[in-house]
Design an enzyme around this catalytic site. Structure first.
Site, mmCIF file in Angstrom:
data_model
loop_
_atom_site.group_PDB
_atom_site.id
_atom_site.type_symbol
_atom_site.label_atom_id
_atom_site.label_comp_id
_atom_site.label_asym_id
_atom_site.label_seq_id
_atom_site.Cartn_x
_atom_site.Cartn_y
_atom_site.Cartn_z
ATOM 1 N N TYR A 93 -25.756 18.594 13.011
ATOM 2 C CA TYR A 93 -25.197 19.699 12.442
ATOM 3 C C TYR A 93 -23.526 19.543 12.060
ATOM 4 O O TYR A 93 -23.152 20.128 11.166
ATOM 5 C CB TYR A 93 -25.505 20.796 13.227
ATOM 6 C CG TYR A 93 -27.200 21.485 12.874
ATOM 7 C CD1 TYR A 93 -27.168 21.898 11.808
ATOM 8 C CD2 TYR A 93 -27.932 20.998 14.011
ATOM 9 C CE1 TYR A 93 -28.678 22.404 11.490
ATOM 10 C CE2 TYR A 93 -29.174 21.240 13.449
ATOM 11 C CZ TYR A 93 -29.589 21.755 12.459
ATOM 12 O OH TYR A 93 -30.944 22.202 12.294
ATOM 13 N N ARG B 85 -23.377 17.525 8.759
ATOM 14 C CA ARG B 85 -23.709 18.693 7.535
ATOM 15 C C ARG B 85 -22.661 19.561 7.272
ATOM 16 O O ARG B 85 -22.217 19.892 6.366
ATOM 17 C CB ARG B 85 -25.090 19.178 7.696
ATOM 18 C CG ARG B 85 -26.085 18.072 7.709
ATOM 19 C CD ARG B 85 -27.449 18.529 7.952
ATOM 20 N NE ARG B 85 -27.758 19.572 7.214
ATOM 21 C CZ ARG B 85 -28.579 20.693 7.662
ATOM 22 N NH1 ARG B 85 -29.298 20.513 8.678
ATOM 23 N NH2 ARG B 85 -28.941 21.552 6.978
ATOM 24 N N GLN C 132 -34.054 28.973 1.218
ATOM 25 C CA GLN C 132 -34.384 28.367 2.644
ATOM 26 C C GLN C 132 -33.097 27.457 3.039
ATOM 27 O O GLN C 132 -33.081 26.965 3.991
ATOM 28 C CB GLN C 132 -35.407 27.309 2.349
ATOM 29 C CG GLN C 132 -36.628 27.990 2.107
ATOM 30 C CD GLN C 132 -37.729 26.980 1.534
ATOM 31 O OE1 GLN C 132 -38.413 26.231 2.361
ATOM 32 N NE2 GLN C 132 -37.700 26.765 0.270
ATOM 33 N N ASN C 133 -32.151 27.643 2.267
ATOM 34 C CA ASN C 133 -30.649 26.759 2.407
ATOM 35 C C ASN C 133 -29.866 27.486 3.438
ATOM 36 O O ASN C 133 -29.646 28.931 3.379
ATOM 37 C CB ASN C 133 -30.263 26.574 1.186
ATOM 38 C CG ASN C 133 -30.843 25.753 0.218
ATOM 39 O OD1 ASN C 133 -32.045 25.228 0.545
ATOM 40 N ND2 ASN C 133 -30.426 25.827 -1.173
ATOM 41 N N HIS D 226 -33.474 30.912 6.674
ATOM 42 C CA HIS D 226 -33.164 29.944 7.630
ATOM 43 C C HIS D 226 -31.975 29.836 8.510
ATOM 44 O O HIS D 226 -31.641 28.899 9.086
ATOM 45 C CB HIS D 226 -33.807 28.410 7.437
ATOM 46 C CG HIS D 226 -35.377 28.475 6.807
ATOM 47 N ND1 HIS D 226 -35.555 27.408 6.051
ATOM 48 C CD2 HIS D 226 -36.447 29.085 7.261
ATOM 49 C CE1 HIS D 226 -37.050 27.309 5.850
ATOM 50 N NE2 HIS D 226 -37.318 28.313 6.642
ATOM 51 N N CYS E 262 -24.952 31.671 21.034
ATOM 52 C CA CYS E 262 -24.659 31.364 22.317
ATOM 53 C C CYS E 262 -25.895 31.194 22.994
ATOM 54 O O CYS E 262 -26.939 32.119 22.997
ATOM 55 C CB CYS E 262 -23.793 32.180 23.162
ATOM 56 S SG CYS E 262 -23.597 31.642 25.027
ATOM 57 N N CYS F 151 -25.394 33.930 26.267
ATOM 58 C CA CYS F 151 -25.209 35.493 26.033
ATOM 59 C C CYS F 151 -25.829 36.215 24.628
ATOM 60 O O CYS F 151 -25.705 37.255 24.347
ATOM 61 C CB CYS F 151 -23.744 36.081 26.089
ATOM 62 S SG CYS F 151 -22.673 35.203 25.031
#
Ligand code: BJW
Ligand code: ZN
Length: 247
Positions: free
Chosen positions: A70, A73, A106-107, A124, A132, A135
């Site tokens: 991630y 990206r 969906q992006n 998505h 988190c 919490c």
């Protein structure tokens, strides 16, 4: 000249005559902004399939690996900008009127909103937000660089991207809006998606079953093509502007 209109003309007529329009987009729409798609050529990341990194199990097993995916990206997105396809969808919303237009995506890149689209339903999640695991607090971190294993400032637990992974439920409110928009539209544009991930792909069947015309735009035929009234073969960055111009 014979009497059969070209596919782009048939699609433009469908779009013109529909009062309510919905659009379903996938990773292909952002490909011309330089962002990688999930499947097909270049679809593997460090040898992993998306089905193997975008799951809660993968995150529990190896959060560093998942965060690397991630963070990479997020970096790519920081260098990207909306392309002609994103921009003309925002123009289409203005021309049809926001009350008659829904953009279901969906992006997770937020490029539709960056292009000026207002009624955007992100099925998505969004890669700019983190959640988190302790919490559950959600915060928008934009595209700032995050540590390899980012932690919650409030409770110290691991953060995760606020994204819908495989085996996870879609946000119920967003899903309900998307389903309603699909049921009510007279024309659905399906752009740049392989249409294999559910429940999103089910919207295409729903639109067709509800009597809407379905315009598919993709480089190749997909799982959705059987439901398409018109298939336009080519890149969305070229064909979406051409379609809206002829509307
Ligand atoms: C161009 C172009 C250009 C290129 N111009 N075109 C068996 C096992 C496990 C799960 C399942 C299973 N069977 C069914 C499931 C359910 C599963 C699923 O559908 N799996 C399938 C793979 C079979 N779905 C889920 O798990 C969903 N949740 C769920 O069902 O929950 C049930 C539940 C209910 C109640 C409680 C709890 C649970 C969740 C799905 C989440 C998907 N998330 C991902 C990753 C996270 C986001 C991220 O990291 O970014 O979302 S997967 C990935 O695929 C991403 C995308 O949004 C999604 C769709 O991909 P997309 O956009 O179509 O991209 P590609 O790459 O596939 O296609 C690109 C297309 O563009 C291609 O066709 C190109 O040709 C084209 N293209 N350039 C035009 N310039
Ligand atoms: Zn916390």
């Amino acid at each position: 000249m014979n009497g059969t209109p070209a596919p782009i003309e048939r699609a433009a007529e469908l779009l013109r005559s529909a009062r309510r329009v919905a659009v379903l987009t996938g990773a292909g729409v952002s490909a011309e902004s330089g962002l990688a798609t999930f499947r097909g050529a270049g679809g593997l990341w460090e040898g992993h399939r998306v089905e193997d990194v975008a799951t809660p199990f993968a995150f529990r097993r190896d959060p560093e690996l998942v965060w690397r995916f991630y963070n990479m990206r997020r970096e790519a997105l920081a260098r990207a900008a909306p392309n002609a396809g994103h921009l003309v969808l925002a123009e289409l919303e203005r021309r049809k009127g926001a009350e008659n237009f829904d953009l279901i995506t969906q992006n997770v890149d937020g490029l539709h909103t960056a292009a000026g689209s207002r009624r955007v339903w992100e099925l998505h999640g969004n890669i700019r937000r983190v959640r988190c695991t302790g919490c559950e607090i959600i915060s928008d971190r934009g595209l700032e660089a995050l540590p390899d294993l980012p932690r919650c400032l409030d409770c110290g637990q691991l953060l995760r991207p606020d994204i819908v992974w495989f085996h996870e439920a879609l946000p119920m409110d967003v899903w309900n809006r998307a389903e309603q928009a699909t049921r009510e539209c007279r024309c659905l544009i399906v752009a740049g998606t392989s249409a294999i991930v559910y429940p999103a792909a089910g919207l295409i069947e729903l639109a067709a079953a509800s009597g809407a015309g379905v315009i598919e735009i993709n480089l190749v035929r997909t799982a959705a093509s059987g439901h398409a009234t018109v298939f336009l073969e080519g890149p969305t960055g070229r064909l979406l502007p051409e379609l809206v111009k002829r509307m």
